[in-house]
Structure formats: structure tokens, C-alpha cells
Design a protein around this motif. Structure first.
Motif, PDB file in Angstrom:
ATOM      1  N   GLU A 193      95.488 -45.244 -10.992  1.00 41.25           N
ATOM      2  CA  GLU A 193      96.802 -44.626 -10.847  1.00 41.25           C
ATOM      3  C   GLU A 193      97.525 -45.168  -9.620  1.00 41.25           C
ATOM      4  N   LEU A 194      98.849 -45.092  -9.673  1.00 44.17           N
ATOM      5  CA  LEU A 194      99.687 -45.414  -8.516  1.00 44.17           C
ATOM      6  C   LEU A 194     100.457 -44.158  -8.144  1.00 44.17           C
ATOM      7  N   ALA A 195     100.265 -43.680  -6.926  1.00 46.52           N
ATOM      8  CA  ALA A 195     100.933 -42.462  -6.464  1.00 46.52           C
ATOM      9  C   ALA A 195     101.732 -42.777  -5.206  1.00 46.52           C
ATOM     10  N   HIS A 196     102.901 -42.144  -5.081  1.00 49.34           N
ATOM     11  CA  HIS A 196     103.759 -42.431  -3.927  1.00 49.34           C
ATOM     12  C   HIS A 196     104.633 -41.233  -3.586  1.00 49.34           C
ATOM     13  N   VAL A 197     104.926 -41.090  -2.285  1.00 52.53           N
ATOM     14  CA  VAL A 197     105.932 -40.143  -1.807  1.00 52.53           C
ATOM     15  C   VAL A 197     106.488 -40.660  -0.483  1.00 52.53           C
TER      16      VAL A 197
ATOM     17  N   LYS B 145      97.806 -46.584   1.689  1.00 63.54           N
ATOM     18  CA  LYS B 145      98.420 -46.864   2.979  1.00 63.54           C
ATOM     19  C   LYS B 145      99.378 -45.741   3.344  1.00 63.54           C
ATOM     20  N   VAL B 146      99.573 -45.564   4.639  1.00 64.13           N
ATOM     21  CA  VAL B 146     100.448 -44.508   5.132  1.00 64.13           C
ATOM     22  C   VAL B 146     101.292 -45.054   6.276  1.00 64.13           C
ATOM     23  N   LEU B 147     102.559 -44.626   6.316  1.00 57.64           N
ATOM     24  CA  LEU B 147     103.482 -45.016   7.377  1.00 57.64           C
ATOM     25  C   LEU B 147     103.689 -43.816   8.297  1.00 57.64           C
ATOM     26  N   ILE B 148     103.527 -44.041   9.597  1.00 56.17           N
ATOM     27  CA  ILE B 148     103.622 -42.968  10.589  1.00 56.17           C
ATOM     28  C   ILE B 148     104.763 -43.247  11.568  1.00 56.17           C
ATOM     29  N   ALA B 149     105.575 -42.226  11.827  1.00 55.78           N
ATOM     30  CA  ALA B 149     106.711 -42.350  12.743  1.00 55.78           C
ATOM     31  C   ALA B 149     106.256 -42.235  14.196  1.00 55.78           C
ATOM     32  N   ASP B 150     107.187 -42.537  15.109  1.00 60.29           N
ATOM     33  CA  ASP B 150     106.880 -42.453  16.538  1.00 60.29           C
ATOM     34  C   ASP B 150     106.478 -41.051  16.967  1.00 60.29           C
ATOM     35  N   ASP B 151     106.994 -40.031  16.256  1.00 58.35           N
ATOM     36  CA  ASP B 151     106.653 -38.652  16.630  1.00 58.35           C
ATOM     37  C   ASP B 151     105.409 -38.152  15.906  1.00 58.35           C
ATOM     38  N   ASP B 152     104.682 -39.053  15.273  1.00 54.56           N
ATOM     39  CA  ASP B 152     103.411 -38.772  14.589  1.00 54.56           C
ATOM     40  C   ASP B 152     103.565 -38.068  13.242  1.00 54.56           C
ATOM     41  N   THR B 153     104.788 -37.891  12.774  1.00 53.01           N
ATOM     42  CA  THR B 153     104.956 -37.332  11.429  1.00 53.01           C
ATOM     43  C   THR B 153     104.795 -38.447  10.392  1.00 53.01           C
ATOM     44  N   ILE B 154     104.606 -38.049   9.152  1.00 50.73           N
ATOM     45  CA  ILE B 154     104.336 -38.993   8.069  1.00 50.73           C
ATOM     46  C   ILE B 154     105.645 -39.400   7.406  1.00 50.73           C
ATOM     47  N   LEU B 155     105.902 -40.697   7.356  1.00 47.63           N
ATOM     48  CA  LEU B 155     107.119 -41.218   6.726  1.00 47.63           C
ATOM     49  C   LEU B 155     106.921 -41.484   5.239  1.00 47.63           C
ATOM     50  N   GLY B 156     105.744 -41.983   4.874  1.00 52.97           N
ATOM     51  CA  GLY B 156     105.507 -42.323   3.477  1.00 52.97           C
ATOM     52  C   GLY B 156     104.040 -42.558   3.214  1.00 52.97           C
ATOM     53  N   PHE B 157     103.672 -42.382   1.950  1.00 51.36           N
ATOM     54  CA  PHE B 157     102.273 -42.539   1.546  1.00 51.36           C
ATOM     55  C   PHE B 157     102.235 -43.174   0.165  1.00 51.36           C
ATOM     56  N   THR B 158     101.361 -44.150  -0.020  1.00 49.94           N
ATOM     57  CA  THR B 158     101.178 -44.798  -1.311  1.00 49.94           C
ATOM     58  C   THR B 158      99.694 -45.028  -1.535  1.00 49.94           C
ATOM     59  N   ALA B 159      99.242 -44.766  -2.752  1.00 53.60           N
ATOM     60  CA  ALA B 159      97.842 -45.021  -3.095  1.00 53.60           C
ATOM     61  C   ALA B 159      97.765 -45.627  -4.480  1.00 53.60           C
ATOM     62  N   LEU B 160      97.021 -46.717  -4.591  1.00 48.94           N
ATOM     63  CA  LEU B 160      96.708 -47.329  -5.871  1.00 48.94           C
ATOM     64  C   LEU B 160      95.204 -47.213  -6.036  1.00 48.94           C
ATOM     65  N   GLY B 161      94.791 -46.263  -6.876  1.00 49.05           N
ATOM     66  CA  GLY B 161      93.364 -46.049  -7.025  1.00 49.05           C
ATOM     67  C   GLY B 161      93.059 -44.944  -8.018  1.00 49.05           C
ATOM     68  N   VAL B 162      91.809 -44.824  -8.375  1.00 50.98           N
ATOM     69  CA  VAL B 162      91.393 -43.781  -9.296  1.00 50.98           C
ATOM     70  C   VAL B 162      91.782 -42.414  -8.740  1.00 50.98           C
ATOM     71  N   GLY B 163      92.416 -41.578  -9.567  1.00 46.68           N
ATOM     72  CA  GLY B 163      92.786 -40.228  -9.149  1.00 46.68           C
ATOM     73  C   GLY B 163      93.802 -40.163  -8.032  1.00 46.68           C
ATOM     74  N   ALA B 164      94.583 -41.237  -7.841  1.00 46.15           N
ATOM     75  CA  ALA B 164      95.512 -41.289  -6.700  1.00 46.15           C
ATOM     76  C   ALA B 164      96.517 -40.146  -6.717  1.00 46.15           C
ATOM     77  N   GLY B 165      96.959 -39.743  -7.901  1.00 43.91           N
ATOM     78  CA  GLY B 165      97.947 -38.676  -7.980  1.00 43.91           C
ATOM     79  C   GLY B 165      97.466 -37.362  -7.389  1.00 43.91           C
ATOM     80  N   GLU B 166      96.149 -37.142  -7.431  1.00 45.40           N
ATOM     81  CA  GLU B 166      95.605 -35.887  -6.902  1.00 45.40           C
ATOM     82  C   GLU B 166      95.598 -35.864  -5.376  1.00 45.40           C
ATOM     83  N   LEU B 167      95.840 -37.008  -4.745  1.00 42.92           N
ATOM     84  CA  LEU B 167      95.871 -37.065  -3.285  1.00 42.92           C
ATOM     85  C   LEU B 167      97.217 -36.633  -2.718  1.00 42.92           C
ATOM     86  N   LEU B 168      98.251 -36.596  -3.563  1.00 41.25           N
ATOM     87  CA  LEU B 168      99.610 -36.362  -3.068  1.00 41.25           C
ATOM     88  C   LEU B 168      99.844 -34.999  -2.417  1.00 41.25           C
TER      89      LEU B 168
END
Length: 470
Positions: free
Chosen positions: A364-368, A406-429
Motif C-alpha cells: 500500500e501507499l499511504a500519505h498525509v 519517510k516523515v518531514l519535520i518542521a523547525d518547531d518539531d511538528t510533523i509536516l508530512g508522512f508517506t509510507a509505501l509498504g504492507v499495511g501502510a494505510g493503518e499507520l496513518l
């Protein structure tokens, strides 16, 4: 409370189209406000998701994955067994599920006191909708109206394509044979899901994509990785390919001619699937009669509360330009529900919401959130952490370690974006989404105690790998 109008053709609330947002608005508002409510539907009760799209396609994909797992069973120490695909049985399994969903929907409309009116609905005034059905013609009026007419598959104006009677996501779900050679026009989400499913069922598959890569919105490392996985399964990809002419007929023999990277190109197959986009269903339903404005791309123009340019008329889902996901349409329902119930509006409710998605290929490919190339293009500084899926230790127990997260992190340590290509990736969102919604620092996930061995446990290692601030 409901109005005192005794006209049998007058309603407190009319919903044109019974898709995800529309049906939930009707089911919720009718009992809560005691509104006389009706939904007008021409074909698919409950919309495309339970009938022809999301759920049926995932049912179909699951069958294809079972076939594939049986074919590679020897790699799990299981003796080879003959694998024979009976498409009629695959389709009947899907149809049985749809029948069950329709029974559920019919029960909900009945239990919530929502009338279903079958026929073609068209505005003939600001508050009037003419319905033509088996019972003849009827003109309905309403105090409030919700437009929920959805979208349809796009078939490009390529000479000979429409005459070839290509499949769309609707017709491919009714095939009673496995195509000898399926040609897929479009390397987007719908195209790739059906590409892999049909390949796993035994079809030869060629994907034609006009852009330089499939999944053009995704980061190149993601699209390249998924393309490589599908190529290993035997899918043939032709990118930078423009089709200029089609001859023959889908279902027998069809030939496509054009150019690939500027050179002459020709391919012949048994079937064509068009998966190059969608059009909103906003034509020929009288929107201009109701004073409802459209955008330049033909979507109903709405504000943050999903109100149209016409008083007391809302538009929701695909026809209103909302991202083409059922879960987003469900959020459209929540926006309109809150407006009708008089709840305080959330600032920028529509434009600022999260839009996660999962592509149901295997893996699966999952993203937010933000993608890496998007952050770079707008100059947002970020730190990035990547982890191959074999670092999500549960994947090793499954023998399905392809992909990465992979995950993108801002200067203030908050999460900017997340993407996963892998088995069950959608369940990680959901875990990541909640942290993003609440503005939590990534360290809150890195420091979680998560059960071993689960897929979610890998998030601890992914987020623990974020580089320190420079």
C-alpha cells in the motif's frame, strides 16, 4: 422542526444524489430536526462507493491478492497447488457483498424516515427540482437542498477511443473473463490498483502514461519504488507516451498508436481501461436555473461551509470539487450537518482539513500532509527521516519488506508530512494524523511504547531517526 406545509411535493430537505455526504446528511438531519426529507437517486443507492467503487474494487483486489499468494505459496514452504481463476466466481463474491450493502442502505433510509425517490432530478427553479422516473414526472420543492451528484470517469477525445467502447472503473468490475492483454490509460491511483489486480489474476498489462512517471503528484522516490515493484510482477509501463489514434474494439482486439518519448509507438491488446481522471456530474441538471455558479473546471462553487451561490443550497462530494475520496465526502457531511444544526463554524473548515489517502496496491501507499517536493518548491525548511520497511520488524515475519516510510519535520518539531509505501501502510496513518492535528512534536511518537511486533512499532524507529536541529 419541520414546516407545517401540507403539500405532498414539498420537503424540508431534498438531497439530489445519495452518495456518501448526501446520504449521511439525510440520515442525520431527518431524525434530529424532524425534517421531512427525501433523497433523489437515478441508479446507485448509497452512491458509487458501496456499488461500484471503493468497497467493490477492494473486494476484487482482495480476490486477486489471494490468487497471487497461492501462486507464491512455495516461497512460504507450502507445496504448489494448481491455481485456476474463475472470474464469474470472483464477480459473484463482489456482487454478494454489494447486495448486502444495498440491504443495509435500504434499511437505514427506512429507519431514519428518509424517502427515496427514484428518477432523474433537474433544477427547474431556485427551490424546485423536477424528477422524471418510472412513475412519470413530479416537481418537488424544498426549503433546503443538497447537491450530491458525484463524478464520472473521463474518456479522452482521442480519435477512435470512444468508438472502441473502453472499460472504465465501472465496466471492469463486471468482466466475466480475465483480459488476455489489458491496456491501461493512466498511471494514477485507479489505474494502478486495477493494473496490479488484473496482472495477479493472469492478464498481461501495459500501462500508458503521458507524464514522465506514474503517480505524478508523488515524490519521485515513491513513484519509482512502486513502479519497480509492479514491473517485477510483470507489468509493462510506457511513460511519456501520447496516444493519437485507437482502432478496434475493447473486448476483442484494440490497437493504440501514438508516440513514446517522441518516437512512433503502437500496442495491441484485448481490452482498454480508461483511468485518466474524472468529470463532475454538474451538466444538464439545471444548476443555472437555481442560480448555482460553477468553477472554471465545472465544479459547483462553494464557500467554507459548502454553501453554493444560491441561498439554502449546499453542494458536497466530488461535484463540489472535494478531493475524490469517500472519507473526504464524509467530512463534507459533517460540515453541512453542523451548519444545519446551528453549531459554531470552524475557521477554514473545508480548506484547512487533512486529506489523507491510501492506494490499495500491494504494498500500500499511504500519505498525509506535505510531500518532500512540495515542501522544497515552497521553500519550507524541514528535516527528514527515512526507514526501509524491513525496519518495521513485523514485515519480516510476513516476508513483505518492500518499500519504505519517510516523515518531514518542521523547525518547531511538528510533523509536516508522512508517506509510507509498504504492507499495511494505510493503518499507520491515524497515529501520525492525530499528532499532526493536535500540533504535537514528533518526539511524542518516538517515545511511545508500542506493542512488539506490530507494524505501528516501526513508527518509533522512523521518528527516532529524525536528525537533530542543525
Amino acid at each position: 422542526m419541520t414546516t407545517a406545509n401540507s403539500d405532498p411535493n414539498h420537503y424540508d430537505l431534498l438531497v439530489l444524489g445519495s452518495g456518501e455526504a448526501g446520504k449521511f446528511i439525510a440520515w442525520t438531519i431527518a431524525p434530529k430536526l424532524h425534517y421531512r426529507t427525501a433523497v433523489i437517486e437515478r441508479r446507485y443507492l448509497g452512491g458509487s462507493c458501496p456499488n461500484i467503487a471503493c468497497l467493490p474494487s477492494k473486494n476484487f483486489i482482495h480476490s486477486a491478492n489471494i490468487v497471487y499468494d497461492a501462486k507464491i505459496a512455495h516461497t512460504r514452504g507450502i507445496l504448489d497447488a494448481a491455481v485456476e481463476v474463475e472470474m464469474m466466481a470472483v464477480m459473484e463474491r463482489k456482487r454478494e457483498m454489494v447486495r448486502g450493502l444495498m440491504e443495509m442502505h435500504e434499511g437505514k433510509f427506512r429507519d431514519f424516515g428518509v424517502e427515496v425517490i427514484w428518477g432523474e432530478g433537474r433544477f427547474v427553479g431556485n427551490t424546485n427540482i423536477e424528477v422524471i422516473g418510472e412513475g412519470g414526472k413530479r416537481v418537488l420543492t424544498a426549503d433546503r437542498i443538497v447537491v450530491c451528484t458525484g463524478s464520472r470517469a473521463k474518456i479522452d477525445d482521442i480519435p477512435g477511443l470512444k468508438e472502441a467502447k473502453p472499460l472504465t472503473h465501472v465496466e471492469i468490475m463486471e468482466l466475466d473473463v480475465v483480459p488476455t492483454h489489458l491496456i491501461v490509460l493512466g498511471g494514477g491511483y485507479i489505474g494502478l490498483e486495477f493494473t496490479q489486480a488484473m496482472r495477479r489474476l493472469g492478464a498481461n498489462v501495459t500501462v500508458i502514461e503521458k507524464n514522465a512517471s506514474v503517480l505524478k503528484k508523488e515524490d519521485k522516490d515513491i513513484s519509482d519504488a512502486l513502479l519497480g515493484i509492479l514491473e517485477k510482477e510483470g507489468v509493462n509501463f510506457r511513460t511519456e507516451t501520447i496516444i493519437k489514434e485507437v482502432s478496434g474494439q475493447s473486448g476483442t482486439m484494440v490497437t493504440l498508436r501514438g508516440t513514446a518519448a517522441g518516437m512512433p509507438f503502437e500496442v495491441t491488446g484485448s481490452h482498454i481501461l480508461c483511468a485518466t481522471g474524472r468529470f463532475p456530474n454538474t451538466e444538464d441538471i439545471g444548476l443555472e436555473e437555481a442560480g448555482i455558479k460553477l468553477t472554471g473546471k465545472g465544479f459547483v462553487e462553494t464557500d467554507e461551509d459548502l454553501r453554493t451561490s444560491s441561498q439554502d443550497i449546499f453542494a458536497v462530494g466530488d461535484c463540489a470539487g472535494s478531493p475524490n475520496f469517500t472519507h473526504v465526502a464524509f467530512d463534507d457531511f459533517r460540515i453541512v450537518r453542523d451548519v444545519l444544526l446551528g453549531k459554531t463554524a470552524i475557521d477554514k473548515r473545508k480548506s484547512s482539513r487533512q486529506v489523507p489517502f491510501t492506494l490499495f496496491t500491494t504494498p500500500e501507499l499511504a500519505h498525509v500532509g506535505l510531500r518532500e517536493h512540495e515542501a522544497l518548491s515552497i521553500g519550507i525548511k524541514f528535516r527528514i527521516s527515512k526507514l526501509p520497511m524491513n525496519g518495521f520488524l513485523k514485515t519480516r515475519t510476513l516476508g513483505e519488506t518492500s518499500g519504505f516510510a519517510k516523515v518531514l519535520i518542521a523547525d518547531d518539531d511538528t510533523i509536516l508530512g508522512f508517506t509510507a509505501l509498504g504492507v499495511g501502510a494505510g493503518e499507520l496513518l491515524p497515529v501520525v494524523q492525530l499528532a499532526m492535528k493536535r500540533g504535537l512534536p514528533y518526539t511524542d511518537i518516538a517515545e511511545m511504547v508500542i506493542t512488539h511486533p506490530t507494524l505501528s512499532e516501526g513508527l518509533v524507529f522512523l521518528f527516532s531517526g529524525v536528525p537533530a536541529k542543525g
